[in-house]
Scaffold this motif. Sequence first.
Motif, PDB file in Angstrom:
ATOM      1  N   LYS A  37       0.826  -1.214   0.000  1.00  0.00           N
ATOM      2  CA  LYS A  37       0.000   0.000   0.000  1.00  0.00           C
ATOM      3  C   LYS A  37       0.856   1.259   0.000  1.00  0.00           C
ATOM      4  O   LYS A  37       0.540   2.238  -0.676  1.00  0.00           O
ATOM      5  N   LEU A  38       1.944   1.243   0.767  1.00  0.00           N
ATOM      6  CA  LEU A  38       2.835   2.412   0.795  1.00  0.00           C
ATOM      7  C   LEU A  38       3.512   2.617  -0.553  1.00  0.00           C
ATOM      8  O   LEU A  38       3.674   3.748  -1.007  1.00  0.00           O
ATOM      9  N   GLN A  39       3.895   1.527  -1.189  1.00  0.00           N
ATOM     10  CA  GLN A  39       4.508   1.602  -2.520  1.00  0.00           C
ATOM     11  C   GLN A  39       3.552   2.283  -3.490  1.00  0.00           C
ATOM     12  O   GLN A  39       3.942   3.167  -4.247  1.00  0.00           O
ATOM     13  N   ALA A  40       2.290   1.906  -3.454  1.00  0.00           N
ATOM     14  CA  ALA A  40       1.285   2.492  -4.342  1.00  0.00           C
ATOM     15  C   ALA A  40       0.999   3.941  -3.964  1.00  0.00           C
ATOM     16  O   ALA A  40       0.911   4.816  -4.838  1.00  0.00           O
ATOM     17  N   GLU A  41       0.882   4.210  -2.671  1.00  0.00           N
ATOM     18  CA  GLU A  41       0.571   5.569  -2.215  1.00  0.00           C
ATOM     19  C   GLU A  41       1.661   6.568  -2.605  1.00  0.00           C
ATOM     20  O   GLU A  41       1.370   7.667  -3.078  1.00  0.00           O
ATOM     21  N   PHE A  42       2.913   6.195  -2.385  1.00  0.00           N
ATOM     22  CA  PHE A  42       4.020   7.120  -2.634  1.00  0.00           C
ATOM     23  C   PHE A  42       4.617   6.989  -4.030  1.00  0.00           C
ATOM     24  O   PHE A  42       5.492   7.771  -4.409  1.00  0.00           O
ATOM     25  N   GLU A  43       4.161   5.990  -4.776  1.00  0.00           N
ATOM     26  CA  GLU A  43       4.627   5.757  -6.147  1.00  0.00           C
ATOM     27  C   GLU A  43       6.152   5.641  -6.209  1.00  0.00           C
ATOM     28  O   GLU A  43       6.826   6.350  -6.954  1.00  0.00           O
ATOM     29  N   VAL A  44       6.667   4.723  -5.383  1.00  0.00           N
ATOM     30  CA  VAL A  44       8.103   4.462  -5.322  1.00  0.00           C
ATOM     31  C   VAL A  44       8.340   2.964  -5.428  1.00  0.00           C
ATOM     32  O   VAL A  44       7.407   2.163  -5.339  1.00  0.00           O
ATOM     33  N   ALA A  45       9.589   2.596  -5.590  1.00  0.00           N
ATOM     34  CA  ALA A  45       9.964   1.185  -5.660  1.00  0.00           C
ATOM     35  C   ALA A  45       9.808   0.525  -4.285  1.00  0.00           C
ATOM     36  O   ALA A  45       9.906   1.183  -3.245  1.00  0.00           O
ATOM     37  N   ARG A  46       9.560  -0.742  -4.291  1.00  0.00           N
ATOM     38  CA  ARG A  46       9.393  -1.501  -3.042  1.00  0.00           C
ATOM     39  C   ARG A  46      10.634  -1.382  -2.173  1.00  0.00           C
ATOM     40  O   ARG A  46      10.545  -1.295  -0.941  1.00  0.00           O
ATOM     41  N   ALA A  47      11.812  -1.346  -2.781  1.00  0.00           N
ATOM     42  CA  ALA A  47      13.062  -1.218  -2.018  1.00  0.00           C
ATOM     43  C   ALA A  47      13.102   0.090  -1.226  1.00  0.00           C
ATOM     44  O   ALA A  47      13.634   0.128  -0.109  1.00  0.00           O
ATOM     45  N   THR A  48      12.526   1.139  -1.766  1.00  0.00           N
ATOM     46  CA  THR A  48      12.487   2.429  -1.080  1.00  0.00           C
ATOM     47  C   THR A  48      11.614   2.326   0.167  1.00  0.00           C
ATOM     48  O   THR A  48      11.975   2.805   1.245  1.00  0.00           O
ATOM     49  N   VAL A  49      10.469   1.678   0.040  1.00  0.00           N
ATOM     50  CA  VAL A  49       9.572   1.478   1.180  1.00  0.00           C
ATOM     51  C   VAL A  49      10.256   0.593   2.219  1.00  0.00           C
ATOM     52  O   VAL A  49      10.174   0.859   3.420  1.00  0.00           O
ATOM     53  N   ARG A  50      10.956  -0.422   1.778  1.00  0.00           N
ATOM     54  CA  ARG A  50      11.623  -1.330   2.713  1.00  0.00           C
ATOM     55  C   ARG A  50      12.714  -0.612   3.502  1.00  0.00           C
ATOM     56  O   ARG A  50      12.921  -0.879   4.685  1.00  0.00           O
ATOM     57  N   LYS A  51      13.400   0.323   2.857  1.00  0.00           N
ATOM     58  CA  LYS A  51      14.427   1.091   3.557  1.00  0.00           C
ATOM     59  C   LYS A  51      13.780   1.974   4.625  1.00  0.00           C
ATOM     60  O   LYS A  51      14.291   2.111   5.734  1.00  0.00           O
ATOM     61  N   ALA A  52      12.624   2.545   4.305  1.00  0.00           N
ATOM     62  CA  ALA A  52      11.893   3.377   5.267  1.00  0.00           C
ATOM     63  C   ALA A  52      11.426   2.533   6.453  1.00  0.00           C
ATOM     64  O   ALA A  52      11.585   2.939   7.613  1.00  0.00           O
ATOM     65  N   THR A  53      10.876   1.363   6.183  1.00  0.00           N
ATOM     66  CA  THR A  53      10.393   0.519   7.278  1.00  0.00           C
ATOM     67  C   THR A  53      11.562  -0.023   8.103  1.00  0.00           C
ATOM     68  O   THR A  53      11.428  -0.194   9.312  1.00  0.00           O
ATOM     69  N   ALA A  54      12.698  -0.255   7.470  1.00  0.00           N
ATOM     70  CA  ALA A  54      13.877  -0.710   8.220  1.00  0.00           C
ATOM     71  C   ALA A  54      14.319   0.362   9.215  1.00  0.00           C
ATOM     72  O   ALA A  54      14.699   0.049  10.355  1.00  0.00           O
ATOM     73  N   ALA A  55      14.253   1.621   8.807  1.00  0.00           N
ATOM     74  CA  ALA A  55      14.625   2.716   9.708  1.00  0.00           C
ATOM     75  C   ALA A  55      13.662   2.777  10.891  1.00  0.00           C
ATOM     76  O   ALA A  55      14.087   2.952  12.044  1.00  0.00           O
ATOM     77  N   LEU A  56      12.378   2.620  10.627  1.00  0.00           N
ATOM     78  CA  LEU A  56      11.374   2.652  11.698  1.00  0.00           C
ATOM     79  C   LEU A  56      11.521   1.447  12.629  1.00  0.00           C
ATOM     80  O   LEU A  56      11.311   1.547  13.835  1.00  0.00           O
ATOM     81  N   ARG A  57      11.909   0.316  12.054  1.00  0.00           N
ATOM     82  CA  ARG A  57      12.145  -0.888  12.858  1.00  0.00           C
ATOM     83  C   ARG A  57      13.341  -0.651  13.784  1.00  0.00           C
ATOM     84  O   ARG A  57      13.309  -1.007  14.964  1.00  0.00           O
ATOM     85  N   ALA A  58      14.387  -0.007  13.267  1.00  0.00           N
ATOM     86  CA  ALA A  58      15.568   0.292  14.072  1.00  0.00           C
ATOM     87  C   ALA A  58      15.239   1.260  15.214  1.00  0.00           C
ATOM     88  O   ALA A  58      15.870   1.211  16.275  1.00  0.00           O
ATOM     89  N   GLU A  59      14.244   2.108  15.011  1.00  0.00           N
ATOM     90  CA  GLU A  59      13.809   3.057  16.038  1.00  0.00           C
ATOM     91  C   GLU A  59      12.871   2.408  17.064  1.00  0.00           C
ATOM     92  O   GLU A  59      12.526   3.026  18.067  1.00  0.00           O
ATOM     93  N   GLY A  60      12.423   1.187  16.781  1.00  0.00           N
ATOM     94  CA  GLY A  60      11.524   0.499  17.690  1.00  0.00           C
ATOM     95  C   GLY A  60      10.060   0.876  17.523  1.00  0.00           C
ATOM     96  O   GLY A  60       9.243   0.559  18.373  1.00  0.00           O
ATOM     97  N   LEU A  61       9.726   1.538  16.413  1.00  0.00           N
ATOM     98  CA  LEU A  61       8.342   1.946  16.181  1.00  0.00           C
ATOM     99  C   LEU A  61       7.504   0.865  15.525  1.00  0.00           C
ATOM    100  O   LEU A  61       6.285   0.852  15.672  1.00  0.00           O
TER     101      LEU A  61
END
Length: 87
Positions: A37-61
């Motif tokens: 859903k984020l990939q579709a919403e932001f119109e970016v590659a899946r790898a870009t979304v995965r990098k964003a979620t990895a950062a949030l995972r590292a923050e504990g969110l």
Amino acid sequence: MREFDPSRPKWQQIADEIRSRIQSGQYPVGHLVSEVKLQAEFEVARATVRKATAALRAEGLITTTPAMGSFVTGTQDASALGESEKH
């Protein structure tokens, strides 16, 4: 289509938006953070979304469970954490 700030990586801007949604309660604890859903919403590659979620995972969110997805785990002071990641 979302306008991105060309001076910052897209993944950081997406992570900022998700972080904001978590802090505001739009994404409550237990909410599924769907990469598709984020990939579709932001119109970016899946790898870009995965990098964003990895950062949030590292923050504990968020936490990610294989074959289940990523879920919101908390709303700790994400604004301070987000500021420290800006380069």
